[in-house]
Design an enzyme around this catalytic site. Structure first.
Site, PDB file in Angstrom:
ATOM      1  N   SER A  43       0.923  -6.651  11.466  1.00 24.31           N
ATOM      2  CA  SER A  43       1.564  -7.705  10.810  1.00 24.31           C
ATOM      3  C   SER A  43       3.355  -8.684  11.598  1.00 24.31           C
ATOM      4  CB  SER A  43       2.163  -7.030   9.399  1.00 24.31           C
ATOM      5  OG  SER A  43       2.962  -8.165   9.071  1.00 24.31           O
ATOM      6  N   HIS A  88     -10.865  -4.907  12.272  1.00 26.85           N
ATOM      7  CA  HIS A  88      -9.835  -5.140  11.821  1.00 26.85           C
ATOM      8  C   HIS A  88      -8.996  -6.495  11.926  1.00 26.85           C
ATOM      9  CE1 HIS A  88      -5.349  -4.917   9.535  1.00 26.85           C
ATOM     10  NE2 HIS A  88      -6.149  -5.420   8.208  1.00 26.85           N
ATOM     11  N   LYS A 127      -8.572  -2.424   0.852  1.00 27.41           N
ATOM     12  CA  LYS A 127      -8.984  -1.485   2.155  1.00 27.41           C
ATOM     13  C   LYS A 127      -9.101  -0.405   1.764  1.00 27.41           C
ATOM     14  CE  LYS A 127      -5.946  -4.371   4.542  1.00 27.41           C
ATOM     15  NZ  LYS A 127      -7.178  -5.484   6.018  1.00 27.41           N
ATOM     16  N   ASP A 136      -9.961 -11.625   7.837  1.00 27.73           N
ATOM     17  CA  ASP A 136      -9.061 -10.051   7.954  1.00 27.73           C
ATOM     18  C   ASP A 136     -10.035  -8.807   8.287  1.00 27.73           C
ATOM     19  OD1 ASP A 136      -6.981  -8.420   8.203  1.00 27.73           O
ATOM     20  OD2 ASP A 136      -7.304  -7.883   5.498  1.00 27.73           O
ATOM     21  N   LYS A 180      -1.733 -13.715  13.336  1.00 28.99           N
ATOM     22  CA  LYS A 180      -3.192 -13.172  13.482  1.00 28.99           C
ATOM     23  C   LYS A 180      -3.710 -14.457  11.978  1.00 28.99           C
ATOM     24  CE  LYS A 180      -4.395 -10.325  10.878  1.00 28.99           C
ATOM     25  NZ  LYS A 180      -5.329  -8.718  10.060  1.00 28.99           N
ATOM     26  N   THR A 181      -2.827 -14.693  11.318  1.00 30.97           N
ATOM     27  CA  THR A 181      -3.488 -15.309  10.369  1.00 30.97           C
ATOM     28  C   THR A 181      -3.331 -16.802  10.823  1.00 30.97           C
ATOM     29  OG1 THR A 181      -3.182 -14.272   8.378  1.00 30.97           O
ATOM     30  CG2 THR A 181      -3.106 -16.254   8.332  1.00 30.97           C
ATOM     31  N   ARG A 202       1.261  -1.227   0.199  1.00 29.53           N
ATOM     32  CA  ARG A 202       0.046  -0.379  -0.112  1.00 29.53           C
ATOM     33  C   ARG A 202       0.425   0.969   0.133  1.00 29.53           C
ATOM     34  NH1 ARG A 202      -2.326   1.455   3.574  1.00 29.53           N
ATOM     35  NH2 ARG A 202      -1.314   0.192   5.344  1.00 29.53           N
ATOM     36  N   ARG A 241       1.331 -12.297  -2.198  1.00 32.31           N
ATOM     37  CA  ARG A 241      -0.382 -12.152  -1.840  1.00 32.31           C
ATOM     38  C   ARG A 241      -0.449 -13.212  -2.870  1.00 32.31           C
ATOM     39  NH1 ARG A 241      -2.225  -9.593   2.997  1.00 32.31           N
ATOM     40  NH2 ARG A 241      -0.514  -8.383   3.479  1.00 32.31           N
TER      41      ARG A 241
END
Length: 525
Positions: A230, A212, A193, A249, A234-235, A54, A314
């Site tokens: 990040s 989020h 986003k 997400d 989390k994932t 981003r 990604r």
């Protein structure tokens, strides 16, 4: 004739429009237009040029009288004029006169009461495929007008001097015109986003907390939320074979329960293997998108360990590609919330239970840390704070989200835990990363209610309640100070982090209520 800035107006001049293309059609178009190449499994592999992540400095919100007082203007919510928006809209419209466009209507928000219909307009077939995978595909053709329009044309570039932008790249959200313009960059995450930011504007004004975070649900129906920046896990930690995935997400929390904002996942692929991330690895199937992933030109096999384009490789795929995902992606009110932090100072406890006020404080703080080697110039642990664990995507004042969180916790008696997946026994370079098996055991204990009857000890500096015992975890691990050989060094590092927390909350001076402020870390007088 005055321009009405609508999707109908925009599309009226397009040279050619392809409506509602299927996944195979978009794959064929992408290959025919040399936008990417097919992998051995039938995923489209694309590169995005200079933008492989981003571009927050190029993101703007159009400052209009009707929304001016609603927005939390900041470095992440930068204002731009209506004139800037109008000029770039006209540039995109002129470009459309000579080019093909891909158009479809999609939905965001799995809860029917809070869904938003988006008209997606793209110049690239692979971008359109990305949105087909990430947003919710309607089961039948939508006959109602779209509520918001997303236009993405990377070939259209801004002139900073003429257009009032910072560079040739622009991401502009216009809440008054209900339109998003994206140009000058091909990184697909900007589209995802931007619409998340739109939902973060709309939902809280309807009493829904937008978040989020990732979410899953157990066989007993108890759901859980996982917040984290990040690198916090989390994932990995929300992907539990014994629980069903709601989403990875973006979520909303309404009076009905929690719901996924999206219909797909946008997962990092760097260094994934079938063993390390089986759900993500196996989800990369026909029709998915591989972004900035190198593929062998002969075998067409992706090399997930090759970072020649970026570390931020990604993949985008529909949530149905995850075997234990639930569709529609909704569940009841969460019985537990997990705030994940990777503390490189090694001083936060591996798990602590938070009061409502502490939950609001740590939600507003959104703490984790960067370590040496992650970015140029970082030679020692560097604290990072991000409101709501996703500051760039929240257009409203931070306390508006925090108050909603507090109200939901109260109303539904939700337990909140702070979990440190970072270092123990010393800071980064001295101590070691918390063992994943211990973190999983602590989270399982929290979600299964096995911490309800244990005794707790309050930490001296962080005011956090630490369990004296936890199934599957050695008791000496639970208190971080016990894992340090040098107690004085621990005290120094803990005091340093407390001061960083205190410095960060100064930005809420005069706004943060005392009961929240006093719930944060503090040094003894």
């Amino acid at each position: 004739m005055m321009n009405n800035y609508s999707s109908q107006d925009f599309l009226s001049v397009a040279r050619r429009i392809t409506y509602d293309a299927t996944i195979p059609e978009l794959l064929e178009e992408a290959v025919r237009n040399h936008e990417g190449r097919l992998s051995d499994k039938g995923a489209i592999c694309v590169t995005t040029g200079k933008h492989t992540g981003r571009s927050p400095k190029d993101r703007f919100i159009v400052d209009t009288p009707d929304i001016h007082d609603l927005i939390h203007w900041s470095n992440t919510n930068q204002p731009c004029s209506e004139n800037t928006f109008n000029r770039l809209y006209e540039k995109m419209k002129d470009y459309a006169k000579d080019h093909q466009l891909f158009v479809t209507d999609a939905l965001v928000g799995a809860d029917p009461a809070y869904k938003l219909q988006i008209k997606c307009i793209n110049e690239h077939a692979w971008h359109h495929l990305f949105l087909k995978q990430l947003f919710i595909r309607p089961k039948t053709k939508l006959t109602t007008p779209a509520e918001f329009t997303l236009i993405c044309m990377p070939s259209v570039k801004a002139n900073p001097i003429e257009d009032g932008t910072h560079s040739e790249t622009f991401i502009i959200v216009n809440f008054s015109k209900k339109m998003v313009l994206i140009g000058g960059g091909a990184y697909a995450g900007e589209m995802k986003k931007a619409i998340f930011s739109v939902m973060n504007f709309i939902l809280p004004q309807r009493g829904v907390l937008s978040m989020h975070c990732s979410a899953n649900v157990g066989k007993d129906g108890n759901s859980a939320l996982f917040f984290g920046l990040s690198g916090t896990g989390k994932t990995t930690l929300s992907a539990d074979p014994n629980r069903s995935l709601i989403g990875d997400d973006e979520h909303g929390w309404s009076e009905h329960g929690i719901f996924n904002v999206e219909g797909g996942c946008y997962a990092k692929t760097i260094k994934i293997t079938p063993e390390s991330e089986p759900e993500i690895y196996n989800a990369i199937q026909y029709g998915t998108v591989l972004e900035n992933v190198y593929i062998n030109p002969y075998t067409r096999e992706p090399d997930f360990f090759d970072a020649r384009f970026t570390q931020n490789t990604r993949t985008a795929y529909p949530i149905e590609n995850i075997t234990n995902a639930i569709v529609p992606s909704m569940a009841g009110h969460p019985n537990a919330i997990i705030f994940l932090t990777a503390d490189a100072f090694g001083v936060l406890p591996p798990i602590a239970k938070l009061t409502k006020e502490q939950a609001m404080y740590h939600f507003l703080s959104g703490y984790t840390s960067k370590v040496a080697g992650t970015e140029r110039g970082i030679t020692e642990p560097q604290a990072t704070f991000s409101i709501g664990f996703g500051e760039p995507f929240f257009p409203l004042p931070p306390l508006q989200y925090a108050r909603l969180l507090g109200e939901k916790i109260n109303q539904y008696n939700t337990s909140v835990y702070l979990v440190n997946t970072g270092w123990t026994g010393g800071p980064y370079g001295v101590g070691k990363r918390m063992e994943l098996k211990y973190t999983r055991a602590m989270i399982s204990a929290a979600l299964d209610g096995k911490l309800d009857d244990v005794t707790w000890t309050k930490h001296e500096y962080f005011q956090l309640n630490i369990p004296d015992s936890c199934p599957g975890v050695p008791s000496e691990v639970l208190n971080p100070e016990n894992t340090w050989m040098d107690k004085k060094a621990y005290k120094n590092q803990a005091e340093k982090l407390v001061r960083l927390f205190a410095e960060n909350v100064k930005r809420f001076a005069g706004e943060m209520p005392d009961e929240i402020l006093n719930a944060g870390p503090r040094l003894e007088e």
